[in-house]
Design a protein around this motif. Structure first.
Motif, short mmCIF file in Angstrom:
data_model
loop_
_atom_site.label_atom_id
_atom_site.label_comp_id
_atom_site.label_asym_id
_atom_site.label_seq_id
_atom_site.Cartn_x
_atom_site.Cartn_y
_atom_site.Cartn_z
N SER A 110 72.17 -27.46 26.41
CA SER A 110 72.12 -27.62 27.98
C SER A 110 73.10 -28.54 28.54
O SER A 110 73.43 -29.62 28.03
N GLU A 171 71.63 -36.31 26.95
CA GLU A 171 71.16 -35.23 28.12
C GLU A 171 70.69 -36.05 29.30
O GLU A 171 70.77 -35.56 30.47
N TYR A 175 70.57 -35.20 33.17
CA TYR A 175 69.25 -34.49 33.53
C TYR A 175 68.03 -35.66 33.84
O TYR A 175 66.99 -35.18 34.18
N TYR A 182 65.31 -30.83 26.86
CA TYR A 182 66.50 -30.04 26.67
C TYR A 182 66.95 -30.60 25.13
O TYR A 182 67.49 -29.80 24.40
N HIS A 185 64.97 -28.42 22.84
CA HIS A 185 65.58 -26.91 23.09
C HIS A 185 67.03 -26.76 22.12
O HIS A 185 66.86 -25.83 21.12
N ASP A 186 67.57 -27.66 22.05
CA ASP A 186 68.79 -27.84 21.44
C ASP A 186 68.43 -28.02 19.97
O ASP A 186 69.24 -27.20 19.15
N GLY A 489 67.40 -23.87 31.50
CA GLY A 489 66.37 -24.81 31.25
C GLY A 489 65.87 -25.28 32.89
O GLY A 489 65.04 -25.95 32.85
N TYR A 511 60.89 -22.43 28.68
CA TYR A 511 62.34 -22.03 28.49
C TYR A 511 62.66 -20.73 29.25
O TYR A 511 61.51 -19.93 28.87
#
Ligand code: FMN
Length: 534
Positions: A110, A171, A175, A182, A185-186, A489, A511
């Motif tokens: 992201s 991040e 963000y 995020y 997610h990564d 995202g 997501y």
């Protein structure tokens, strides 16, 4: 703290980090791009070992990745470990536009902020002494963090593990509060990237069970405050074990803490002047720390027919060319057969990449179909388990039609819910991003939220990891089909739920993703990933 109060804390975090049409989740009001955190962690003073590259020596075809027995396993050695990293966490290209230069990696991230760090733990590997190593993607090197001067106890044979950790600040710098999502997610994308890379070497991978966050932090030395003075802390995520035969016994973890040895190197500071602090990230991280627990839950997964992939291009080429599309042409269509194949590759099967995932599927897809030849545009749903299909039928808007597309493969649990031009809705819901409407389709990944987290709040991370893994499969399947995907995202959480008639905690969209025909920006130059390699 009890699991119940941890659940409340996780819900509170999730809820407050929703983007709403009237306001985005809390984040910095201004960004100083020149003070972006250093994307590369390093440990000064740790000995460095250069990793070899695949060069032309890897002949695995992309199509063979899905067939466990099609690739003869390579032995564990420095060269194969080099390839494992090269095809997962390494740089895939440098990009240049005017005075700006940035690296892309095989794993997406992201905002391209790359909070995920990789650590190798190994014993008994030819040409690499036993120990713990940190991977630096910028140089494709390992830094030795731990050198056991006596053998770990018990020491028996060859072991190869990769641990993943997150540096939240990378991040959060951009963000704010939503950054924990995020980072997770990564991690999921990195799991996927490592699973594909291992498949290219003929290896199997599993997530090590029964490992607490605390123990993982000890194993890779990220709990050693003395080595992180003035440097951003790392959050332990998970440990992956690699093995070369398909039915290997579980190997014991290296007993580093029982071995005598030395920790080497000091972590660098990534951002000397952090302007903000987001305490809820530390709180949700603490509320979702893993106890020593097993992942598996009993649920029968239907036996889907094996997936067949017809793209015989070299696996490493597809893996390295993976990119996020920034613009789609907004007019090309995708054939229904390719669309079905892409969705089929997301169903759980006992073969790569899904064999790495030990839990039953808890994520299902809400699709906005725009341009798929032979399919009416509209809203669709793909339930990745039978139980979810039943539950979704009872939960989504009662007026939905639940029609099977006429030529859909029998085993693919895809249903059309409503016919509509949903291009504008998809764009609005994805934070007004045109990529959600200009592609063939976009989608939201709907997680079984409350039932999963109620008594095991740490599974909050797992939901995002599963989402990232789905995203990684979509990225690579899109490349293999000659098109392109992009993770999304940024979307408005509850307005997405409203479109499908969802309320409460049972399901949450965690997501989004889009696939389309990409337009290139020819002003951006592409440069080789390691121009100085020898
Ligand atoms: C979790 C996640 C969320 C993302 N969200 C968005 C998004 O909302 N919009 C977008 O244009 N790209 C998004 N991306 C794509 C990233 O910007 C992209 O991965 C990054 O710039 C690196 O480029 P690459 O994927 O081409 O390597 C996302 C990627 C990930 C992994």
């Amino acid at each position: 703290m009890t699991d119940a109060s941890n659940y409340d804390q996780v819900w509170a975090y999730h809820n407050r980090t929703k983007h709403r049409l009237e306001r985005y989740a809390a984040s910095p009001e201004t960004l100083d791009w020149t003070s972006q955190p250093n994307p590369f962690r390093e440990f000064s003073g740790a000995p460095k070992i250069s990793l070899p590259f695949a060069d032309s020596q890897l002949t695995t075809a992309f199509a063979d990745l899905y067939q466990p027995s099609a690739v003869s396993p390579q032995g564990f050695n420095l060269h194969s470990i080099g390839i494992l990293f090269e095809l997962s966490l390494a740089i895939s290209a440098w990009k240049e536009y005017g005075p700006d230069r940035w690296a892309l990696r095989c794993n997406p991230s992201s905002g391209n902020l790359h909070p995920t760090e990789g650590y190798l733990l190994c014993t008994g590997i030819p040409d690499l002494s036993d120990g713990v190593y940190h991977y630096v993607s910028r140089d494709h090197v390992l830094e030795q963090r731990f050198n056991p001067v006596s053998n770990p106890v018990p020491s028996d044979g060859t072991k190869l593990f990769i641990a993943l950790s997150s540096i939240h600040w990378r991040e959060a710098w951009k963000y704010g509060e939503r950054a924990f999502r995020y980072c997770q997610h990564d991690v999921g994308h990195a799991i996927g990237a490592l699973r594909y890379a291992a498949a290219a070497l003929g290896w199997s991978v599993r997530i090590v069970q029964n490992l607490s966050s605390e123990r993982l932090a000890e194993l890779i030395g990220i709990n050693r405050n003395q080595d992180f003075i003035g440097a951003e802390q790392e959050e332990p995520e998970l440990l992956l074990e690699f093995y070369t035969n398909t039915a290997a016994d579980l190997v014991p973890l290296p007993g580093w803490e029982l071995a005598q040895g030395e920790w080497l190197g000091l972590a660098n500071t990534l951002d000397p002047h952090p302007m903000y602090h987001w305490p809820v990230i530390d709180e949700v991280a603490a509320a979702t720390q893993y106890p020593a627990t097993v992942w598996k839950t009993t649920q029968t997964i239907p036996a889907y027919p094996p997936i067949t992939q017809s793209n015989n291009a070299a696996a490493d080429v597809i893996i390295r060319q993976r990119r996020s599309a920034q613009h789609f042409d907004g007019k090309s269509t995708l054939s229904a057969s390719v669309f079905y194949h892409i969705l089929d590759s997301l169903l759980p099967r006992p073969a790569p990449p899904w064999d790495v995932w030990p839990s039953p599927p808890r994520l299902h897809l809400l699709l906005f179909v725009h341009r798929v030849h032979g399919l009416s545009p509209g809203l669709y749903v793909l339930a990745r388990s039978r139980s979810a299909e039943t539950q979704l039928k009872a939960t989504l808007k009662p007026e939905f039609s639940w029609l099977r597309p006429h030529d859909c493969p029998e085993h693919l649990p895809l249903y059309q819910l409503a016919t509509a031009d949903c291009t504008q809705a998809a764009r609005t819901l994805s934070c007004h991003q045109a990529i959600a409407s200009h592609g063939f389709f976009s989608l939201g990944m709907l997680a079984e939220f409350k039932a999963t987290l109620n008594d095991s709040p740490w599974r909050y991370r797992e939901l995002f990891w599963e989402a990232g893994l789905i995203g990684q499969v979509l990225y690579l399947e899109a490349e293999a089909a000659g098109v392109r995907g992009t993770g999304i995202g940024c979307y408005f959480d509850d307005p997405v739920h409203d479109v499908f008639g969802l309320s409460g905690h049972s399901f949450q969209s965690i997501y989004h993703f889009t696939v389309g025909y990409p337009l290139q920006d020819n002003r951006i130059m592409t440069l080789p990933p390691y121009p100085d390699r020898t």
